[in-house]
Scaffold this motif. Structure first.
Motif, PDB file in Angstrom:
ATOM      1  N   PRO A  44       3.932   7.317  -5.451  1.00  0.00           N
ATOM      2  CA  PRO A  44       4.047   8.250  -6.584  1.00  0.00           C
ATOM      3  C   PRO A  44       3.309   9.565  -6.396  1.00  0.00           C
ATOM      4  O   PRO A  44       3.681  10.568  -7.017  1.00  0.00           O
ATOM      5  N   PHE A  45       2.273   9.581  -5.558  1.00  0.00           N
ATOM      6  CA  PHE A  45       1.519  10.817  -5.352  1.00  0.00           C
ATOM      7  C   PHE A  45       2.360  11.886  -4.669  1.00  0.00           C
ATOM      8  O   PHE A  45       2.072  13.081  -4.791  1.00  0.00           O
TER       9      PHE A  45
ATOM     10  N   ARG B   1       0.830  -1.206   0.000  1.00  0.00           N
ATOM     11  CA  ARG B   1       0.000   0.000   0.000  1.00  0.00           C
ATOM     12  C   ARG B   1       0.864   1.254   0.000  1.00  0.00           C
ATOM     13  O   ARG B   1       0.569   2.231  -0.710  1.00  0.00           O
ATOM     14  N   LEU B   2       1.932   1.234   0.762  1.00  0.00           N
ATOM     15  CA  LEU B   2       2.842   2.380   0.808  1.00  0.00           C
ATOM     16  C   LEU B   2       3.495   2.623  -0.548  1.00  0.00           C
ATOM     17  O   LEU B   2       3.608   3.762  -1.000  1.00  0.00           O
ATOM     18  N   LEU B   3       3.914   1.544  -1.215  1.00  0.00           N
ATOM     19  CA  LEU B   3       4.546   1.680  -2.527  1.00  0.00           C
ATOM     20  C   LEU B   3       3.560   2.186  -3.572  1.00  0.00           C
ATOM     21  O   LEU B   3       3.938   2.960  -4.465  1.00  0.00           O
TER      22      LEU B   3
ATOM     23  N   LEU C 223      10.522  14.127 -15.528  1.00  0.00           N
ATOM     24  CA  LEU C 223      11.903  13.887 -15.947  1.00  0.00           C
ATOM     25  C   LEU C 223      12.251  12.401 -15.904  1.00  0.00           C
ATOM     26  O   LEU C 223      12.951  11.888 -16.783  1.00  0.00           O
ATOM     27  N   VAL C 224      11.759  11.706 -14.876  1.00  0.00           N
ATOM     28  CA  VAL C 224      12.004  10.264 -14.773  1.00  0.00           C
ATOM     29  C   VAL C 224      11.382   9.532 -15.955  1.00  0.00           C
ATOM     30  O   VAL C 224      12.019   8.687 -16.599  1.00  0.00           O
ATOM     31  N   TRP C 225      10.138   9.846 -16.270  1.00  0.00           N
ATOM     32  CA  TRP C 225       9.466   9.200 -17.394  1.00  0.00           C
ATOM     33  C   TRP C 225      10.137   9.557 -18.721  1.00  0.00           C
ATOM     34  O   TRP C 225      10.267   8.706 -19.607  1.00  0.00           O
ATOM     35  N   LYS C 226      10.570  10.792 -18.847  1.00  0.00           N
ATOM     36  CA  LYS C 226      11.182  11.228 -20.108  1.00  0.00           C
ATOM     37  C   LYS C 226      12.526  10.557 -20.351  1.00  0.00           C
ATOM     38  O   LYS C 226      12.808  10.088 -21.474  1.00  0.00           O
ATOM     39  N   ASN C 227      13.379  10.493 -19.336  1.00  0.00           N
ATOM     40  CA  ASN C 227      14.752  10.037 -19.525  1.00  0.00           C
ATOM     41  C   ASN C 227      14.982   8.572 -19.181  1.00  0.00           C
ATOM     42  O   ASN C 227      15.921   7.970 -19.709  1.00  0.00           O
ATOM     43  N   MET C 228      14.142   7.995 -18.319  1.00  0.00           N
ATOM     44  CA  MET C 228      14.368   6.622 -17.890  1.00  0.00           C
ATOM     45  C   MET C 228      13.353   5.623 -18.436  1.00  0.00           C
ATOM     46  O   MET C 228      13.638   4.430 -18.492  1.00  0.00           O
TER      47      MET C 228
ATOM     48  N   GLY D 174       0.893   9.829 -11.676  1.00  0.00           N
ATOM     49  CA  GLY D 174       0.969  10.625 -10.456  1.00  0.00           C
ATOM     50  C   GLY D 174      -0.345  10.703  -9.699  1.00  0.00           C
ATOM     51  O   GLY D 174      -0.344  10.818  -8.468  1.00  0.00           O
ATOM     52  N   TRP D 175      -1.476  10.638 -10.410  1.00  0.00           N
ATOM     53  CA  TRP D 175      -2.779  10.779  -9.765  1.00  0.00           C
ATOM     54  C   TRP D 175      -3.433   9.441  -9.419  1.00  0.00           C
ATOM     55  O   TRP D 175      -4.402   9.420  -8.660  1.00  0.00           O
ATOM     56  N   LEU D 176      -2.923   8.353  -9.960  1.00  0.00           N
ATOM     57  CA  LEU D 176      -3.504   7.042  -9.656  1.00  0.00           C
ATOM     58  C   LEU D 176      -3.484   6.712  -8.162  1.00  0.00           C
ATOM     59  O   LEU D 176      -4.475   6.175  -7.636  1.00  0.00           O
TER      60      LEU D 176
END
Length: 290
Positions: free
Chosen positions: A111-112, A105-107, A121-126, A165-167
């Protein structure tokens, strides 16, 4: 008399904070409305003049305006679709007893708490990088050609980033509502021969209706002003393929230095956002009455 004195004292003590809050809101709004009626470009200082509704006409007839409106609606609708459906099923999974439930649940919620700029940036580069990204590595592992997500599918890529991010927010609200469901109803339905699908659509989903309405309302208000993810990843491009209304206002104000047109766009954005908010508030009110 004592009650009246207490109310007067409370209002007197709350007065400064209320006045400060109103000033914090009304002064920028008033300046935006004022500048929207001026021909005011930062590259031409001292040449400001009253132009009436000229800025509004210029902004509303800009070919990029209607594409920005369409992109805004697609962005809001796409993120809501992913988060509401995904959040519901994640909440159902997390509501089941299993080992390590608290850590999972914590994991899921983590992301929020990541800043939008950092996650973009993480999604763009990684993740979405066409050469070094995780998706490119997976595609090459299966013998496929890597996809340049941000160039070929810019708006869809931004929807994925924002939805990620909103999930957790949708999951948390839905999980809280799910835990208040009376288990005796489900047990009675199971004894009557109802299957998991029937229980979900006839018991669980109606119980979650109010929580999902709240999620839709809150997310919509924030999603109408998405900016950081677009600025960091696509810059509104290619062309205006991923430009939404806030980013179009940014282009007018800080790239073209047209403060008057950008202020008119800001007023238009406020009006549209309030129309959507009023509609959603009425919808949630009807839902709460049932």
């Amino acid at each position: 008399m004592a009650t009246l004195h207490t109310q007067t004292t409370a209002r007197f003590m709350m007065g400064p904070s209320v006045i400060l809050l109103l000033a914090w809101m009304l002064v920028p709004l008033g300046m935006t409305v004022y500048f929207s009626f001026l021909r005011y470009n930062l590259l031409m200082p001292g040449m400001e003049e009253f132009t009436g509704f000229g800025n509004y006409e210029f902004f509303l007839t800009d070919p990029a305006f209607f594409e920005a409106i369409a992109n805004t609606l697609l962005l809001v609708g796409g993120v809501l679709l992913i988060t509401v459906i995904g959040g519901t099923f994640l909440a159902i999974l997390l509501d089941q007893p299993f080992w390590g439930q608290g850590i999972v649940r914590l994991l899921v919620i983590a992301p929020f708490f990541v800043m939008p700029t950092v996650s973009a940036l993480v999604w763009k580069n990684m993740m979405m990088h066409p050469v070094n990204g995780l998706f490119a590595w997976i595609a090459r592992s299966f013998g496929f050609q890597p996809v340049d997500w941000l160039s070929t599918m810019p708006l869809f890529s931004i929807i994925i980033i924002v939805a990620w991010g909103w999930l957790p927010f949708a999951t948390l609200i839905t999980l809280t509502a799910l835990q208040s469901l009376d288990q005796e109803q489900k047990e009675a339905a199971e004894m009557d021969g109802a299957g998991p699908v029937s229980i979900f659509f006839h018991i669980t989903l109606p119980h979650l209706a109010r929580a999902l309405t709240v999620v839709t309302l809150i997310e919509t208000i924030f999603l109408l002003s998405v900016f950081a993810e677009i600025y960091v990843t696509t810059g509104g491009g290619p062309g205006t393929a991923s430009t939404n209304l806030p980013f179009l206002i940014y282009i007018q104000a800080l790239l073209q230095y047209d403060v008057g047109s950008a202020s008119a766009g800001g007023v238009v954005a406020i009006i549209l956002a309030n129309i959507v908010a009023v509609f959603l508030i009425r919808m949630i009110g009807k839902n709460l009455e049932t």
